[in-house]
Design a protein around this motif. Structure first.
Motif, PDB file in Angstrom:
ATOM      1  N   LEU A  20      -0.984  12.713   2.480  1.00  0.00           N
ATOM      2  CA  LEU A  20      -0.563  12.908   1.086  1.00  0.00           C
ATOM      3  C   LEU A  20      -1.621  13.693   0.327  1.00  0.00           C
ATOM      4  CD1 LEU A  20       1.130   9.591  -0.050  1.00  0.00           C
ATOM      5  CD2 LEU A  20       1.992  11.426   1.347  1.00  0.00           C
ATOM      6  N   HIS A  66      13.357  11.506  -2.564  1.00  0.00           N
ATOM      7  CA  HIS A  66      12.119  10.736  -2.430  1.00  0.00           C
ATOM      8  C   HIS A  66      12.391   9.417  -1.724  1.00  0.00           C
ATOM      9  CE1 HIS A  66       8.120   9.452  -3.520  1.00  0.00           C
ATOM     10  NE2 HIS A  66       8.605   8.355  -4.063  1.00  0.00           N
ATOM     11  N   GLU A 120       6.704  17.132  -1.960  1.00  0.00           N
ATOM     12  CA  GLU A 120       6.836  15.753  -1.528  1.00  0.00           C
ATOM     13  C   GLU A 120       7.444  15.661  -0.137  1.00  0.00           C
ATOM     14  OE1 GLU A 120       8.788  12.639  -2.670  1.00  0.00           O
ATOM     15  OE2 GLU A 120      10.247  13.276  -1.196  1.00  0.00           O
ATOM     16  N   TYR A 179      15.909  14.389  -7.174  1.00  0.00           N
ATOM     17  CA  TYR A 179      14.563  14.143  -6.648  1.00  0.00           C
ATOM     18  C   TYR A 179      14.409  12.697  -6.190  1.00  0.00           C
ATOM     19  CZ  TYR A 179       9.663  13.207  -6.407  1.00  0.00           C
ATOM     20  OH  TYR A 179       8.456  12.784  -5.950  1.00  0.00           O
ATOM     21  N   LEU A 230       9.336   7.194   6.172  1.00  0.00           N
ATOM     22  CA  LEU A 230       7.936   6.815   6.391  1.00  0.00           C
ATOM     23  C   LEU A 230       7.842   5.324   6.721  1.00  0.00           C
ATOM     24  CD1 LEU A 230       5.037   7.765   6.297  1.00  0.00           C
ATOM     25  CD2 LEU A 230       4.992   7.259   3.885  1.00  0.00           C
ATOM     26  N   LEU A 271      -2.094   3.692   7.790  1.00  0.00           N
ATOM     27  CA  LEU A 271      -2.281   3.824   6.337  1.00  0.00           C
ATOM     28  C   LEU A 271      -3.284   4.917   6.036  1.00  0.00           C
ATOM     29  CD1 LEU A 271      -2.413   0.283   4.758  1.00  0.00           C
ATOM     30  CD2 LEU A 271      -0.670   2.018   4.568  1.00  0.00           C
ATOM     31  N   LEU A 325       1.099   4.264  -2.690  1.00  0.00           N
ATOM     32  CA  LEU A 325       0.937   5.660  -2.260  1.00  0.00           C
ATOM     33  C   LEU A 325       2.119   6.506  -2.723  1.00  0.00           C
ATOM     34  CD1 LEU A 325      -0.393   5.687   1.408  1.00  0.00           C
ATOM     35  CD2 LEU A 325      -1.487   6.577  -0.613  1.00  0.00           C
ATOM     36  N   LEU A 326       3.346   5.952  -2.551  1.00  0.00           N
ATOM     37  CA  LEU A 326       4.528   6.724  -2.921  1.00  0.00           C
ATOM     38  C   LEU A 326       4.603   6.895  -4.437  1.00  0.00           C
ATOM     39  CD1 LEU A 326       7.174   5.377  -0.429  1.00  0.00           C
ATOM     40  CD2 LEU A 326       6.073   7.579  -0.426  1.00  0.00           C
ATOM     41  N   LEU A 377      -1.052  17.463  -1.186  1.00  0.00           N
ATOM     42  CA  LEU A 377      -1.128  17.640  -2.643  1.00  0.00           C
ATOM     43  C   LEU A 377      -2.213  18.650  -3.002  1.00  0.00           C
ATOM     44  CD1 LEU A 377      -0.649  14.025  -3.973  1.00  0.00           C
ATOM     45  CD2 LEU A 377       0.954  15.923  -4.038  1.00  0.00           C
ATOM     46  N   PHE A 387       2.065   7.074  -6.404  1.00  0.00           N
ATOM     47  CA  PHE A 387       1.053   8.094  -6.678  1.00  0.00           C
ATOM     48  C   PHE A 387       1.604   9.472  -6.341  1.00  0.00           C
ATOM     49  CE2 PHE A 387      -2.272  10.653  -4.589  1.00  0.00           C
ATOM     50  CZ  PHE A 387      -3.080  10.903  -5.683  1.00  0.00           C
ATOM     51  N   LEU A 388       2.292   9.576  -5.195  1.00  0.00           N
ATOM     52  CA  LEU A 388       2.819  10.865  -4.752  1.00  0.00           C
ATOM     53  C   LEU A 388       3.811  11.417  -5.763  1.00  0.00           C
ATOM     54  CD1 LEU A 388       3.166  13.030  -2.521  1.00  0.00           C
ATOM     55  CD2 LEU A 388       5.003  11.648  -1.635  1.00  0.00           C
ATOM     56  N   SER A 389       4.779  10.580  -6.174  1.00  0.00           N
ATOM     57  CA  SER A 389       5.791  11.160  -7.066  1.00  0.00           C
ATOM     58  C   SER A 389       5.197  11.428  -8.445  1.00  0.00           C
ATOM     59  CB  SER A 389       7.047  10.293  -7.139  1.00  0.00           C
ATOM     60  OG  SER A 389       6.725   8.983  -7.364  1.00  0.00           O
ATOM     61  N   PHE A 438       0.837  -1.200   0.000  1.00  0.00           N
ATOM     62  CA  PHE A 438       0.000   0.000   0.000  1.00  0.00           C
ATOM     63  C   PHE A 438       0.875   1.253   0.000  1.00  0.00           C
ATOM     64  CE2 PHE A 438      -3.128   3.041   1.285  1.00  0.00           C
ATOM     65  CZ  PHE A 438      -4.324   2.515   0.860  1.00  0.00           C
ATOM     66  N   LEU A 439       1.950   1.221   0.824  1.00  0.00           N
ATOM     67  CA  LEU A 439       2.871   2.366   0.844  1.00  0.00           C
ATOM     68  C   LEU A 439       3.509   2.544  -0.525  1.00  0.00           C
ATOM     69  CD1 LEU A 439       4.825   2.205   4.183  1.00  0.00           C
ATOM     70  CD2 LEU A 439       3.233   3.931   3.432  1.00  0.00           C
TER      71      LEU A 439
END
Lengths: 321, 234
Positions: free
Chosen positions: B120, B18, B136, B14, B25, B113, A311-312, B124, A314-316, A307-308
């Motif tokens: 996030l 990241h 980010e 980046y 995290l 989660l 999510l990551l 965003l 999606f974020l980038s 899931f992470l």
């Protein structure tokens, strides 16, 4: 697109390749485990001998076994073989590329698992029931995680077809992607659980309290057992191929491959497969089996990782757009 | 220092940022997952070291040498000194080595989660104009902070609550460096206040232990005296 004859040949070669190497992969893992615990261990070809011997032997059936008990092993073997043949291994220009979809793959594996769980309950022994209920618990936890892993990679590649995903990954420059790293960890954890390896299940045990896969196949013998054993070897190769295809596809022959590209792809695939089998052996001797009720935590963390990962990813994607 | 940025394209800069923030995290989730106190402390140290790397990388990419001092402080204080101090504290107190959780691991992970997704999506939505580094960094930092809060809420043991507090502070530093770095004076004072907070916590934990023979914070309810017995007619 490659010519039909070429893609047909590649597909056929792959089908028999996975079937041929599957027992050897299990044999290598066993050998590595034995050597690391200072035992000689059976030779690598022992799994082939076991299968041949089982095929020649008579099958003993329980008095109340139904037709389902007798047909299930062949169906399980067929489903697993089809699934293993769909994952691109050494070349991506295969005939059934259009069917090598991650969703279809998970459905095939799930169908084989459902058949096995049903067949285990057919005779009505208590071990079969325990085995199937545990297997279903593990599967219900592992499946969402594997789905998310594949969607993470599919999201990056823009397609859910495995050969195209592999080609996309080969064409990209080497990047550091934390989402892929997490997805890789999650898929490895799922693969360990799905293949009944330590720490989730021990393939070498017949202890009542701990066995899961072995409890389900306890009633099988002879050629039926051979089919089920072959299916479990194939499933191991299937997951290895999946990890290789999604995360280290380098060396795989392109869509219109020359024979020389095929040879390179084959050598690369067999090397990676051997390394993976040895790594599995090292992993299995260095960790203890966990209690059945801790499996949910193990697979829960696989789910968290996947899931992470998504999510990551999606974020980038959002940030860099 | 200048030469590196010219060689390293923006994408690599980046990607590494990241990667490091994403691993922080993950470390936050591992803090929630661990059920042994020493494992919690080691994970916390790993998170602080990742923070130090992330901050140093930001300083390297954006030519802010002062960020290196921040990184060094994060590495030395939170990566080494504080975990060692907490470790000694656990040994000296002979605390029960298992972590007692108010909420079980699975539920707290799923809560985590949810909080991460929330962080996030929120960042965003509210920062459409900012640079990709800032967005980010902020998003992941907010997630780390919320997970630190979650850890403080779901743990009953005082030592793990300290770790939760410190990991919130890790998230704050990450947010600050993502948003063009904060002035060094602020950074130094924050670092020292965290250190002082650790001392206060330590004294506090020793006192709790002396008085109640345990560091479970449930016992404090009795001192507070405002919890009524169930069914007393009110």
């Amino acid at each position: 697109m490659a010519s039909p004859i070429q893609s047909f040949m590649a597909q056929g070669a792959q089908m028999f390749l996975v079937l041929l190497v599957a027992p050897a992969v299990a044999g290598i893992t066993r050998k590595v485990k034995a050597r690391l615990t200072r035992r000689q261990g059976p030779p690598v070809v022992q799994c082939y001998r076991d299968l041949l011997k089982l095929i020649r032997k008579d099958s003993v059936l329980a008095g109340n076994a139904s037709w389902f008990f007798r047909t299930a092993p062949y169906l399980i073997f067929a489903f697993t073989w089809v699934a293993a043949a769909l994952v691109p291994t050494f070349a991506s220009g295969l005939m059934f590329n259009w069917a090598a979809d991650v969703v279809a793959l998970i459905a095939l594996i799930g169908a084989a698992r459902a058949l096995l769980a049903l067949a285990a309950m057919d005779v009505g022994t208590s071990f079969g029931g325990i085995g199937s209920s545990r297997e279903m618990m593990i599967a219900s936890l592992a499946e969402p995680a594997s789905m998310l892993v594949m969607l993470t990679v599919a999201l990056a590649a823009g397609t859910t077809r495995l050969p195209e995903v592999a080609q996309f990954l080969i064409s990209q420059p080497l990047e550091i992607r934390v989402s892929f790293a997490l997805a890789f960890v999650a898929l490895v954890m799922v693969a360990i659980a799905e293949n009944a390896r330590i720490p989730v299940d021990n393939p070498a045990t017949h202890l009542e309290l701990t066995m899961v896969h072995e409890a389900m196949v306890l009633e099988y013998s002879g050629r039926h057992l051979a089919m089920i054993e072959a299916a479990s070897y194939l499933k191991l190769v299937l997951y290895f191929s999946l990890v290789i295809c999604l995360f280290v596809p380098f060396g795989m022959a392109p869509l219109h491959g020359e024979p020389i590209a095929w040879a390179i792809g084959l050598a690369a695939y067999l090397t990676k497969l051997t390394l993976a089998a040895m790594a599995l052996g090292v992993w299995e001797v260095s960790i203890a089996k966990m209690r059945v009720f801790r499996v949910s935590e193990f697979l829960g963390s696989a789910f968290i990782f996947s899931f992470l990962a998504i999510l990551l990813a999606f974020l980038s994607r959002e940030v860099l757009r | 220092m200048t030469l590196a940025l010219d060689v390293a394209p923006v994408m690599v800069a980046y990607d590494v940022a990241h990667f490091l923030a994403g691993m922080m995290l993950v470390a936050s989730f591992m803090l929630l997952y661990q059920d042994r106190i020493f494992a919690v402390l080691n994970t916390f140290a790993a998170q602080a070291m990742l923070l130090a790397l992330a901050v140093a990388w930001q300083g390297y990419v954006h030519h802010h040498p002062d960020l290196f001092i921040t990184a060094a402080m994060a590495f030395g204080l939170k990566g080494i000194v504080i975990p060692l101090a907490l470790n000694r504290m656990v040994v000296r107190l002979g605390i029960h080595r298992d972590v007692d959780q108010a909420v079980n691991v699975a539920s707290s992970m799923f809560l985590g989660l949810g909080l991460t997704s929330l962080a996030l999506l929120l960042v965003l939505k509210v920062t459409p104009g900012a640079s990709s580094f800032t967005r980010e960094g902020l998003a992941l930092a907010l997630a780390v902070i919320l997970l630190g809060f979650l850890m403080m809420i779901t743990r009953r043991n005082a030592v793990t609550q300290i770790v939760g507090f410190m990991s919130i502070e890790n998230g704050l530093i990450l947010a600050a460096t993502g948003a063009r770095g904060m002035p060094l004076v602020v950074e130094v004072s924050v670092a020292f206040s965290v250190l002082i907070a650790l001392f206060v916590f330590a004294v506090f934990v020793f006192r709790i232990r002396e008085r109640f023979d345990s560091v479970e914070i449930e016992y404090l309810d009795r001192v507070r005296g405002d919890r009524r017995v169930q069914g007393d007619g009110r």
